[in-house]
Design a protein around this motif. Structure first.
Motif, mmCIF file in Angstrom:
data_model
loop_
_atom_site.group_PDB
_atom_site.id
_atom_site.type_symbol
_atom_site.label_atom_id
_atom_site.label_comp_id
_atom_site.label_asym_id
_atom_site.label_seq_id
_atom_site.Cartn_x
_atom_site.Cartn_y
_atom_site.Cartn_z
ATOM 1 N N GLY A 97 67.029 -61.317 23.221
ATOM 2 C CA GLY A 97 65.990 -60.307 23.408
ATOM 3 C C GLY A 97 65.117 -60.056 24.468
ATOM 4 N N GLY A 98 65.786 -60.547 25.610
ATOM 5 C CA GLY A 98 65.133 -60.281 26.970
ATOM 6 C C GLY A 98 63.662 -60.630 26.912
ATOM 7 N N PRO A 99 63.153 -59.819 27.743
ATOM 8 C CA PRO A 99 61.638 -60.177 28.023
ATOM 9 C C PRO A 99 60.513 -60.309 26.815
ATOM 10 C CG PRO A 99 62.407 -58.605 29.393
ATOM 11 C CD PRO A 99 63.338 -58.768 28.541
ATOM 12 N N SER A 100 61.369 -59.631 25.601
ATOM 13 C CA SER A 100 60.701 -59.497 24.330
ATOM 14 C C SER A 100 60.997 -60.617 23.566
ATOM 15 C CB SER A 100 60.731 -58.291 23.658
ATOM 16 O OG SER A 100 60.481 -57.212 24.649
ATOM 17 N N GLY A 101 61.938 -61.207 23.940
ATOM 18 C CA GLY A 101 62.695 -62.482 22.900
ATOM 19 C C GLY A 101 62.054 -63.578 23.316
ATOM 20 N N GLY A 102 62.893 -64.740 22.943
ATOM 21 C CA GLY A 102 62.445 -66.062 23.211
ATOM 22 C C GLY A 102 64.029 -66.872 23.384
ATOM 23 N N SER A 103 63.586 -68.001 23.869
ATOM 24 C CA SER A 103 64.859 -69.127 24.152
ATOM 25 C C SER A 103 64.929 -70.000 22.849
ATOM 26 C CB SER A 103 64.497 -69.755 25.135
ATOM 27 O OG SER A 103 64.419 -68.959 26.483
ATOM 28 N N GLY A 153 61.410 -67.417 16.394
ATOM 29 C CA GLY A 153 60.582 -67.085 17.613
ATOM 30 C C GLY A 153 61.183 -66.171 18.645
ATOM 31 N N ALA A 154 62.607 -65.843 18.342
ATOM 32 C CA ALA A 154 63.126 -64.971 19.384
ATOM 33 C C ALA A 154 63.155 -63.592 18.597
ATOM 34 C CB ALA A 154 64.735 -65.429 19.476
ATOM 35 N N MET A 155 64.164 -62.887 19.023
ATOM 36 C CA MET A 155 64.169 -61.440 18.534
ATOM 37 C C MET A 155 65.723 -60.996 18.769
ATOM 38 S SD MET A 155 61.828 -58.720 20.155
ATOM 39 C CE MET A 155 61.947 -56.906 19.873
ATOM 40 N N MET A 156 65.896 -59.904 17.947
ATOM 41 C CA MET A 156 67.253 -59.464 18.120
ATOM 42 C C MET A 156 67.411 -58.642 19.542
ATOM 43 S SD MET A 156 70.326 -59.135 16.444
ATOM 44 C CE MET A 156 70.397 -58.719 14.789
ATOM 45 N N GLY A 157 66.304 -58.105 19.739
ATOM 46 C CA GLY A 157 66.199 -57.105 21.020
ATOM 47 C C GLY A 157 67.448 -56.152 21.002
ATOM 48 N N SER A 158 67.624 -55.807 21.965
ATOM 49 C CA SER A 158 69.034 -54.841 22.257
ATOM 50 C C SER A 158 70.087 -55.667 22.220
ATOM 51 C CB SER A 158 68.676 -53.862 23.544
ATOM 52 O OG SER A 158 68.468 -54.916 24.709
ATOM 53 N N GLY A 159 70.126 -56.881 22.299
ATOM 54 C CA GLY A 159 71.385 -57.609 22.081
ATOM 55 C C GLY A 159 71.718 -58.386 23.487
ATOM 56 N N GLY A 160 70.813 -58.888 24.378
ATOM 57 C CA GLY A 160 71.031 -59.666 25.351
ATOM 58 C C GLY A 160 71.260 -61.040 24.912
ATOM 59 N N MET A 161 72.180 -61.693 25.249
ATOM 60 C CA MET A 161 72.305 -63.256 24.948
ATOM 61 C C MET A 161 72.707 -64.127 26.491
ATOM 62 S SD MET A 161 74.661 -64.706 21.893
ATOM 63 C CE MET A 161 74.105 -64.152 20.449
ATOM 64 N N VAL A 162 71.540 -64.603 26.497
ATOM 65 C CA VAL A 162 71.953 -65.296 28.279
ATOM 66 C C VAL A 162 71.851 -66.964 27.776
ATOM 67 C CG1 VAL A 162 71.124 -65.843 30.456
ATOM 68 C CG2 VAL A 162 70.652 -63.599 29.095
ATOM 69 N N VAL A 163 72.851 -67.484 27.921
ATOM 70 C CA VAL A 163 73.222 -68.842 27.728
ATOM 71 C C VAL A 163 72.688 -69.694 29.077
ATOM 72 C CG1 VAL A 163 74.747 -70.662 27.209
ATOM 73 C CG2 VAL A 163 74.845 -68.346 26.121
ATOM 74 N N SER A 199 47.344 -55.586 22.773
ATOM 75 C CA SER A 199 48.318 -54.611 23.772
ATOM 76 C C SER A 199 48.396 -53.369 22.699
ATOM 77 C CB SER A 199 49.521 -55.210 23.930
ATOM 78 O OG SER A 199 49.357 -56.003 25.007
ATOM 79 N N LEU A 200 48.654 -52.239 23.439
ATOM 80 C CA LEU A 200 49.001 -50.925 22.821
ATOM 81 C C LEU A 200 50.481 -50.767 22.304
ATOM 82 C CD1 LEU A 200 47.535 -48.084 22.355
ATOM 83 C CD2 LEU A 200 48.600 -47.376 24.589
ATOM 84 N N CYS A 201 51.343 -51.253 23.039
ATOM 85 C CA CYS A 201 52.759 -51.047 22.729
ATOM 86 C C CYS A 201 53.434 -52.239 22.503
ATOM 87 C CB CYS A 201 53.382 -50.059 23.639
ATOM 88 S SG CYS A 201 53.926 -50.883 25.256
ATOM 89 N N ALA A 202 54.678 -52.191 22.056
ATOM 90 C CA ALA A 202 55.621 -53.302 22.089
ATOM 91 C C ALA A 202 55.707 -54.193 23.189
ATOM 92 C CB ALA A 202 56.753 -53.079 21.283
ATOM 93 N N LEU A 203 55.846 -53.617 24.340
ATOM 94 C CA LEU A 203 56.116 -54.226 25.680
ATOM 95 C C LEU A 203 54.873 -55.446 25.768
ATOM 96 C CD1 LEU A 203 57.202 -53.059 28.914
ATOM 97 C CD2 LEU A 203 55.043 -54.495 28.998
ATOM 98 N N GLY A 204 53.630 -55.094 25.739
ATOM 99 C CA GLY A 204 52.702 -55.961 25.761
ATOM 100 C C GLY A 204 52.607 -57.127 24.705
ATOM 101 N N GLY A 205 52.880 -56.227 23.332
ATOM 102 C CA GLY A 205 52.754 -57.168 22.045
ATOM 103 C C GLY A 205 53.973 -58.127 21.864
ATOM 104 N N SER A 206 54.928 -58.143 22.663
ATOM 105 C CA SER A 206 55.945 -59.351 22.729
ATOM 106 C C SER A 206 56.172 -59.740 23.975
ATOM 107 C CB SER A 206 57.319 -58.519 22.283
ATOM 108 O OG SER A 206 57.704 -57.299 23.237
ATOM 109 N N ALA A 207 55.441 -59.310 25.102
ATOM 110 C CA ALA A 207 55.327 -60.188 26.470
ATOM 111 C C ALA A 207 55.340 -61.644 26.430
ATOM 112 C CB ALA A 207 54.609 -59.500 27.198
ATOM 113 N N PRO A 208 54.388 -62.150 25.598
ATOM 114 C CA PRO A 208 54.217 -63.782 25.596
ATOM 115 C C PRO A 208 55.450 -64.356 24.860
ATOM 116 C CG PRO A 208 52.351 -62.443 24.841
ATOM 117 C CD PRO A 208 53.329 -61.711 24.710
ATOM 118 N N ASN A 209 56.178 -63.812 24.072
ATOM 119 C CA ASN A 209 57.123 -64.383 23.435
ATOM 120 C C ASN A 209 58.222 -65.434 24.098
ATOM 121 O OD1 ASN A 209 56.783 -63.374 21.030
ATOM 122 N ND2 ASN A 209 58.558 -61.896 20.876
#
Lengths: 638, 251
Positions: A426-432, A451-461, A528-538
């Protein structure tokens, strides 16, 4: 009744006409060579391969018998440039132009395989000749990506030959928009952009909202670093997205209001922009787009809108602001975009992958789609599997597959000698997620619960050479830089959090800092107003949840277990291994290495900038990296 | 705006307020049934002769047709600075540009292309966004220069200063980060002797970072110019690349 039949006949005849207007390039010769022309293969030199193939065919006088097809992304990006010889489907990875002659001689002129060039199974080292037998492809379930790599994205005929636009014709012939929405809703198609909002429900409310005009937007602003599936779909099969958008437009426009479409693509994806442009023009020429589509009386047009490098523009209200020519800043969403979106009109915004799913659902039926996936998440999902993994690339699996299947079975596991540490979703909005979560089934709910998120589908190992604190810092730095600055919790909060993380990675953190991070995370998410801030601490929160010992090692022991955080490490020469080959001496940019040839070298800690060059050039594993040396650094200065 | 539009609907036709409101398209901030330039307004002065306006910019922001442009402090009888000269100085500080190719941008704008598209075309033409071009776009769209500049400075891809001959873009995506992209950036920065975002004094190199070029399987990735992509970079490789390019330029 008669009118309905007449309409259906008219639409079907128009489709037949569109199909008959050209000839597909794919599958015309007795033999066919498919070369991947995706961004990654292009970067690894597919242009030279294509040139070599053309020259070789010319030389052997095979023109006319062999078709050369430059396709979209095959997905196995790690092995680019890729060439496949049909009809056998012989797969040649990592080609060099000099290998082309051999392939033409043995695989095209005669029907053999060139064994030295074949893909080798990393586990058994046995050569695998055919694309379909390679574990990376065999274990996937390709639904959206099925045509990727098989057709020339520049040719609408290739897409039509595979049954393209017949879903559109079916929808237009049936003339029942509500039934389309019902089908998409029952199929359980959820938005593939991250949050997983049911697409059918979104369409329904967009249809219900009154407006002078309706807008259908496609979000191709794939800003999530490490995700590239939307790019690959747009590059490899742009018509599927266009067809999905037309169907959506037909479903939401309630007859009175005309509909207009925009595809918002990142400017960093020049191939996607170019191929989409060609596809739109071709669809126009064939009467599949524009006025009176397929003689049905329904009109719809699509324009391309290029982004300009702002992550926040993936957010729906920021995206509409950007199309309108404003700064891409989101607004509060007490009124949703389906009611008040682009230019104040009802707007339906879906992701590239979501639209690409629509024609499949219409053609194959709701039940076939529902058969794939879990209880709450249906269908498949494309992931871009990258990082410290053997088989990086695009992976499409049914929802409900486990992370272990994707990473170890399809992805081939970790690089030799490395330990799995975490997978970031989930990138910057997701988690490890750590190794304990490897058996988590991939669907929207279970990933969010972890605690992570599907996000757009980034999967970084990542493996044991990645520091989780530094990794979290990377994402936070990204969100802090990309924060649009409109609301304080996001603008100031992420910056403050970044400062704390910088303190920790510099070895100056305290245990209170960890508490402060948790408190700030709450505030940023809450305010935060939008999801960018709302998920930034993930990313930070999952790091604290699963890798707390690593954070505490930085704070308490002033030690970076992965040996990444520079203030906490130092480079020394291993005197037993060093052969005095002088390689590090020559490569060091600051002349920190000293020593005579054939004598063990030394690194001056005063001059060393810890750029890692010496370790990378050393052939004898003679550069050691120590950590936890802060307190002794002053004493041992050599 | 929606409220004002609503007001117009409820207001009885022929009333004074109706006459004031009709003919303005509040959604698009345009006049549709009114003559432009119908009146000029003066600022109210206090008995002592000073203006009452304190430049809160509310009227500028609220104006339904964007006709107010506040750009100096009216406390002074004479402008405290020479606005035209300031603008000229800002433009003169930038290298001369040939305005001929800019006509294409204007033509596209007249065809109805959006602001961001216009900025992209300008950047494709010049490689960056010169102030004179931005002023041209502002004139064409009849928007304040600040609006255009605000948009241009918001998006990271728009460059407000000229770039070097070779634009080095280091990908800072996640995959590239874990593969060591920060070390690559540093190597470039040291070898060329400039910070990220800067252009070298000889005008050869511009160093920048980009979020993700989508070639993650080749991480870490560096792109020179628009098309020349180098995968699986190392700090040493980065230094060598700069040296090769400089040598090529020197010969």
């Amino acid at each position: 009744m008669a009118a309905a039949t007449q309409r259906a006949t008219r639409v079907n005849r128009a489709l037949k006409h569109a199909v008959g207007a050209g000839t597909p390039t794919a599958g015309t010769g007795t033999k066919q060579i498919r070369i991947c022309a995706g961004t990654a293969c292009h970067a690894s030199g597919r242009a030279e391969i294509t040139k070599a193939v053309r020259e070789e065919i010319e030389k052997r006088g095979l023109a006319g018998q062999v078709t050369i097809l430059e396709t979209g992304c095959h997905g196995f990006c790690e092995l680019g440039p890729i060439l496949v010889v049909d009809p056998s489907g012989t797969f040649y990875p990592r080609l060099k132009p000099r290998d082309v002659a051999d392939i033409l001689q043995n695989s095209v002129v005669s029907d053999e395989v060139v064994e030295r060039l074949l893909y080798r199974d990393p586990k058994t080292d046995a050569p695998v000749a055919h694309e379909k037998d390679i574990p990376f492809y065999k274990l996937q379930h390709r639904l959206v990506l099925s045509a990727n790599g098989k057709i020339d994205p520049h040719s609408i005929d290739d897409y039509l030959a595979l049954g393209g636009y017949s879903a559109l014709a079916k929808v237009l012939a049936d003339d029942d928009p509500v039934a389309v929405i019902d089908a998409v809703e029952t199929a359980g198609l959820r938005g593939r952009g991250g949050a997983g909002f049911p697409a059918g429900r979104k369409w329904r409310s967009c249809r219900a909202n009154p407006g002078e005009k309706k807008y259908v937007l496609c979000n191709g602003d794939e800003g999530d670093p490490g995700a590239f599936m939307d790019r690959s779909v747009l590059e490899g099969n742009p018509h599927a997205v266009i067809e999905g958008m037309i169907i959506a437009a037909f479903a939401i426009s309630s007859g009175v209001a005309p509909a207009e479409g925009y595809v918002y693509v990142r400017h960093e994806y020049p191939f996607a922009v170019e191929r989409l442009g060609v596809a739109l023009r071709q669809a126009h020429e064939r009467g599949l787009l524009g006025e009176d589509i397929l003689g049905s009386g329904f009109s719809f047009d699509i324009r391309i809108n290029q982004g300009a490098g702002a992550f926040v523009c993936g957010e729906s209200t920021a995206l509409t602001a950007s199309i309108e020519g404003h700064r891409g800043m989101p607004r509060g969403k007490h009124i949703r975009t389906v009611a008040h979106g682009l230019y104040g009109q009802p707007t339906n915004l879906n992701n590239v992958e979501t639209y690409a799913n629509v024609p499949w659902i219409v053609l194959n039926g709701v039940d076939a789609y529902r058969a794939l996936g879990t209880e709450t998440s249906k269908g498949t999902k494309i992931f871009s599997l990258t990082g410290k993994i053997r088989n990086g690339g695009l992976v499409e699996v049914p929802m409900g597959a486990t992370l272990r299947e994707v990473i170890f079975d399809i992805g081939g596991g970790m690089l030799p000698g490395r330990q799995f540490k975490a997978v970031q979703l989930g990138g910057p909005s997701g988690g490890s997620l750590p190794a304990e979560n490897l058996d988590t089934e991939i669907d929207f709910e279970s990933l969010t619960a972890a605690g992570a998120m599907m996000g757009s589908g980034g999967m970084v190992v990542v493996d044991d050479t990645t520091c989780m604190v530094d990794f979290a810092k990377f994402f936070l730095k990204f969100t802090a830089e990309e924060s649009c600055g409109k609301c304080v919790p996001c603008r100031v909060g992420t910056t403050r959090m970044l400062e704390v993380l910088e303190r920790i990675t510099a070895g100056e953190g305290t245990l209170e800092d960890i508490d402060l991070l948790e408190r700030l995370s709450d505030d940023v998410m809450e305010g935060s107003l939008c999801a960018l801030g709302g998920s930034a601490p993930n990313p930070v929160l999952t790091t604290l949840r699963y890798f707390r010992d690593e954070v505490e090692a930085h704070v308490v022991d002033k030690r970076c277990p992965a040996k990444v955080c520079r203030p906490l490490i130092r480079y020394t020469v291993n005197k037993t291994n060093c052969t005095g080959c002088h390689a590090c001496f020559t490569a060091c940019p600051t002349q920190a290495v000293s020593g005579e040839r054939k004598q063990p070298h030394k690194i001056s800690q005063k001059k060393c900038i810890k750029c890692d060059t010496c370790r990378q050039v050393c052939m004898f594993d003679a550069i050691d990296v120590d950590t936890g040396v802060l307190e002794v650094a002053g004493r041992r200065s050599t | 705006m929606a409220r004002t539009n609503g007001k117009l609907k409820t207001e009885p036709a022929g009333s004074r307020l109706y006459e004031v409101l009709k003919g303005i398209d509040f959604e698009n901030r345009e006049l549709i049934g009114k003559r432009a330039g119908a009146g000029l307004f003066d600022l109210v002065r206090e008995p002592g002769g000073v203006y009452r306006c304190y430049a809160c910019t509310l009227c500028e922001r609220a104006c339904p047709v964007d006709c107010i442009d506040i750009d100096y402090c009216p406390e002074h009888d004479v402008l405290p600075w020479d606005l035209a000269a300031e603008k000229a100085a800002a433009t003169a500080a930038q290298p001369e540009i040939d305005m001929k190719p800019f006509d294409a941008v204007v033509a596209r704008l007249r065809e109805g292309s959006g602001l961001i598209e216009a900025l992209h075309t300008t950047q494709e033409t010049y490689g960056w966004l010169p102030r004179r071009a931005l002023e041209g776009i502002a004139d064409e769209l009849q928007l304040p220069f600040s609006r255009i500049f605000g948009v241009a400075s918001f998006y990271t891809q728009f460059r407000l200063a000229p770039v070097g001959k070779h634009v080095i873009s280091v990908c800072m995506g996640t995959a590239c980060h874990v593969a060591g992209a920060p070390l690559i950036v540093e190597a470039f920065s040291q070898e060329i002797g400039i910070a990220v975002g800067d252009t070298s004094a000889d005008g050869l190199f511009t160093l920048q970072t980009v979020n993700c070029v989508g070639a993650c399987a080749l991480a870490p990735v560096v792109r020179i110019g628009d098309d020349d992509t180098h995968g699986r970079m190392s700090p040493n490789g980065a230094r060598k690349l700069v040296r090769t390019l400089s040598r090529k330029e020197a010969s």
